[in-house]
Scaffold this active site. Structure first.
Site, PDB file in Angstrom:
ATOM      1  N   SER A 250       0.798  -1.232   0.000  1.00  0.00           N
ATOM      2  CA  SER A 250       0.000   0.000   0.000  1.00  0.00           C
ATOM      3  C   SER A 250       0.835   1.290   0.000  1.00  0.00           C
ATOM      4  O   SER A 250       0.451   2.246  -0.681  1.00  0.00           O
ATOM      5  CB  SER A 250      -0.974  -0.005   1.184  1.00  0.00           C
TER       6      SER A 250
ATOM      7  N   LYS B 222      -7.867  -5.836  11.629  1.00  0.00           N
ATOM      8  CA  LYS B 222      -9.149  -5.350  11.089  1.00  0.00           C
ATOM      9  C   LYS B 222     -10.323  -5.581  12.033  1.00  0.00           C
ATOM     10  O   LYS B 222     -11.243  -4.778  12.083  1.00  0.00           O
ATOM     11  CB  LYS B 222      -9.465  -6.052   9.760  1.00  0.00           C
TER      12      LYS B 222
ATOM     13  N   ASP C 127     -13.118  -3.321   1.152  1.00  0.00           N
ATOM     14  CA  ASP C 127     -12.736  -4.571   0.465  1.00  0.00           C
ATOM     15  C   ASP C 127     -13.834  -5.080  -0.481  1.00  0.00           C
ATOM     16  O   ASP C 127     -13.550  -5.499  -1.597  1.00  0.00           O
ATOM     17  CB  ASP C 127     -12.415  -5.663   1.493  1.00  0.00           C
TER      18      ASP C 127
ATOM     19  N   GLY D  17     -11.654 -13.174   6.940  1.00  0.00           N
ATOM     20  CA  GLY D  17     -12.035 -11.775   6.782  1.00  0.00           C
ATOM     21  C   GLY D  17     -12.339 -11.403   5.342  1.00  0.00           C
ATOM     22  O   GLY D  17     -13.333 -10.712   5.071  1.00  0.00           O
TER      23      GLY D  17
ATOM     24  N   TYR E 283      -2.654 -12.433  -5.358  1.00  0.00           N
ATOM     25  CA  TYR E 283      -2.034 -11.750  -6.503  1.00  0.00           C
ATOM     26  C   TYR E 283      -0.552 -12.080  -6.610  1.00  0.00           C
ATOM     27  O   TYR E 283       0.105 -11.679  -7.565  1.00  0.00           O
ATOM     28  CB  TYR E 283      -2.258 -10.230  -6.438  1.00  0.00           C
TER      29      TYR E 283
HETATM   30  P1  ATR Z   1      -8.150 -13.524   5.373  1.00  0.00           P
HETATM   31  O1  ATR Z   1      -8.334 -12.402   6.347  1.00  0.00           O
HETATM   32  O2  ATR Z   1      -7.137 -13.248   4.309  1.00  0.00           O
HETATM   33  O3  ATR Z   1      -9.445 -13.986   4.797  1.00  0.00           O
HETATM   34  P2  ATR Z   1      -8.064 -15.601   7.363  1.00  0.00           P
HETATM   35  O4  ATR Z   1      -9.111 -14.883   8.127  1.00  0.00           O
HETATM   36  O5  ATR Z   1      -6.863 -16.103   8.099  1.00  0.00           O
HETATM   37  O6  ATR Z   1      -7.489 -14.718   6.189  1.00  0.00           O
HETATM   38  O7  ATR Z   1      -8.775 -16.816   6.592  1.00  0.00           O
HETATM   39  C1  ATR Z   1      -8.033 -17.755   5.901  1.00  0.00           C
HETATM   40  C2  ATR Z   1      -8.976 -18.720   5.184  1.00  0.00           C
HETATM   41  O8  ATR Z   1      -8.153 -19.630   4.450  1.00  0.00           O
HETATM   42  C3  ATR Z   1      -9.819 -19.559   6.113  1.00  0.00           C
HETATM   43  O9  ATR Z   1     -11.056 -19.806   5.498  1.00  0.00           O
HETATM   44  C4  ATR Z   1      -9.007 -20.857   6.239  1.00  0.00           C
HETATM   45  O10 ATR Z   1      -9.779 -22.006   6.522  1.00  0.00           O
HETATM   46  P3  ATR Z   1     -10.184 -22.388   8.045  1.00  0.00           P
HETATM   47  O11 ATR Z   1     -11.326 -21.504   8.415  1.00  0.00           O
HETATM   48  O12 ATR Z   1     -10.568 -23.818   7.960  1.00  0.00           O
HETATM   49  O13 ATR Z   1      -8.939 -22.162   8.886  1.00  0.00           O
HETATM   50  C5  ATR Z   1      -8.474 -20.964   4.837  1.00  0.00           C
HETATM   51  N1  ATR Z   1      -7.271 -21.804   4.771  1.00  0.00           N
HETATM   52  C6  ATR Z   1      -6.011 -21.480   5.155  1.00  0.00           C
HETATM   53  N2  ATR Z   1      -5.161 -22.522   4.930  1.00  0.00           N
HETATM   54  C7  ATR Z   1      -5.918 -23.522   4.401  1.00  0.00           C
HETATM   55  C8  ATR Z   1      -5.628 -24.839   3.934  1.00  0.00           C
HETATM   56  N3  ATR Z   1      -4.388 -25.339   3.971  1.00  0.00           N
HETATM   57  N4  ATR Z   1      -6.649 -25.572   3.430  1.00  0.00           N
HETATM   58  C9  ATR Z   1      -7.907 -25.069   3.375  1.00  0.00           C
HETATM   59  N5  ATR Z   1      -8.241 -23.828   3.792  1.00  0.00           N
HETATM   60  C10 ATR Z   1      -7.270 -23.058   4.293  1.00  0.00           C
END
Ligand code: ATR
Length: 292
Positions: free
Chosen positions: A23, A72, A108, A136, A234
């Site tokens: 950013s 956030k 977002d 999020g 990205y």
């Molecule tokens: P963001 O704010 O970028 O959305 P986050 O709140 O940490 O990040 O959410 C990450 C998402 O990626 C979640 O939905 C997570 O699944 P879980 O709710 O089961 O934890 C998903 N995620 C991360 N690693 C994963 C993996 N190896 N396989 C499947 N889902 C994954």
């Protein structure tokens, strides 16, 4: 870099960590291009110090800040007001300071829709989208799609988390009930067979640098060519999911445009500039990407 003077207005981004944020170059390139006497700086804010940092916005007269992971969801409790959108999401990515009165917003979802608009891929009302993930970013995406009348199915590894997101957004706003399924091949094959599904969005971190060899558990043969596939990642610019979708004949988009547009909406909220220099912002992010 803009020249910093006695008159320069300061905005910035809070994260923990914040060093990888794209950013600062994005916003500073826009200030430069428009000749605005503004500067955008990074702040590493520990989660337990968010209250002090919010007081610092007022004390130092910052015009606003962006807020990123993992802050956030922590920030809203400390602000004077939230936009309805930020209220629904329980999350803020932009704080706007109007003479000491701090409002939290989330740009977002609008950023996501503007990016889809660039690709002429905004679904018609009544169509369905499948969103992978329940974090999020998923919340913002699901909320934005429901606002334009698109039905949503959330597929997540942890089904309880998906149900929590569904419950929260359903009780906060109108729209079709949100369907929740586990993120596995069987469920995805079943859900994607519905011809009314026109959009698949990956909001999980699966496939993100430096783990670009991974892919969410979507069976490639379930990707119909009429699906538009969006990956919020990205870096790398083409995830394995997007490569699989393209080889199935799908139109695709990565997360760069959403990043730029969510920044552009924050930029407008602070400066009043209604048409920020999107292409300059995009170029600055690309130049700053850390691919090491
Ligand atoms: P963001 O704010 O970028 O959305 P986050 O709140 O940490 O990040 O959410 C990450 C998402 O990626 C979640 O939905 C997570 O699944 P879980 O709710 O089961 O934890 C998903 N995620 C991360 N690693 C994963 C993996 N190896 N396989 C499947 N889902 C994954």
């Amino acid at each position: 870099m803009p020249q910093i003077r006695g008159t320069t207005q300061i905005v910035g981004v809070w994260g923990w960590p914040v060093r990888h944020s794209a950013s600062p170059p994005m916003h500073n390139a826009a200030f430069d291009a428009l000749g605005l006497d503004w500067a955008y700086v990074p702040f590493a804010v520990a989660p337990e110090r968010v209250g002090e940092a919010v007081a610092g916005i007022r004390a130092l007269g910052l015009r606003g800040v962006n807020v990123t992971v993992p802050l956030k969801e922590i920030v809203p409790a400390y602000l004077d007001a939230l936009t309805p959108r930020a209220q629904r999401l329980g999350a803020v990515n932009t704080i706007i300071n109007n003479d000491g009165h701090l409002t939290g917003d989330s740009t977002d979802g609008r950023g996501f829709l503007a990016a889809l608009g660039e690709a002429s891929a905004i679904p018609e009302g009544g169509k369905r989208a499948v969103v992978l993930g329940a974090g999020g970013s998923a919340r913002a995406v699901v909320d934005a799609l429901r606002e334009i009348g698109v039905a949503v199915t959330i597929a997540n590894r942890t089904i309880d988390r998906a149900q929590e997101v569904a419950d929260r957004l359903q009780s906060a706003g109108e729209g079709e009930p949100i369907t929740v399924v586990p993120l596995n091949e069987t469920a995805l094959r079943d859900v994607l067979a519905d011809e009314n599904v026109v959009l698949l969005v990956n909001t999980t971190s699966v496939g993100m640098h430096p783990r670009e060899t991974e892919m969410p558990t979507v069976p490639p043969d379930a990707l119909r060519s009429s699906l538009f596939v969006s990956d919020l990642i990205y870096n790398p610019p083409q995830t394995r999911l997007l490569a699989a979708a393209q080889s199935r004949g799908c139109q695709t988009q990565n997360g760069l445009s959403m990043l730029v547009w969510q920044g552009a909406f924050a930029f407008s909220a602070w400066t009043g500039v209604t048409d920020p220099p999107i292409e300059i912002m995009r170029g600055a992010v690309l130049a700053a990407l850390d691919t090491s």
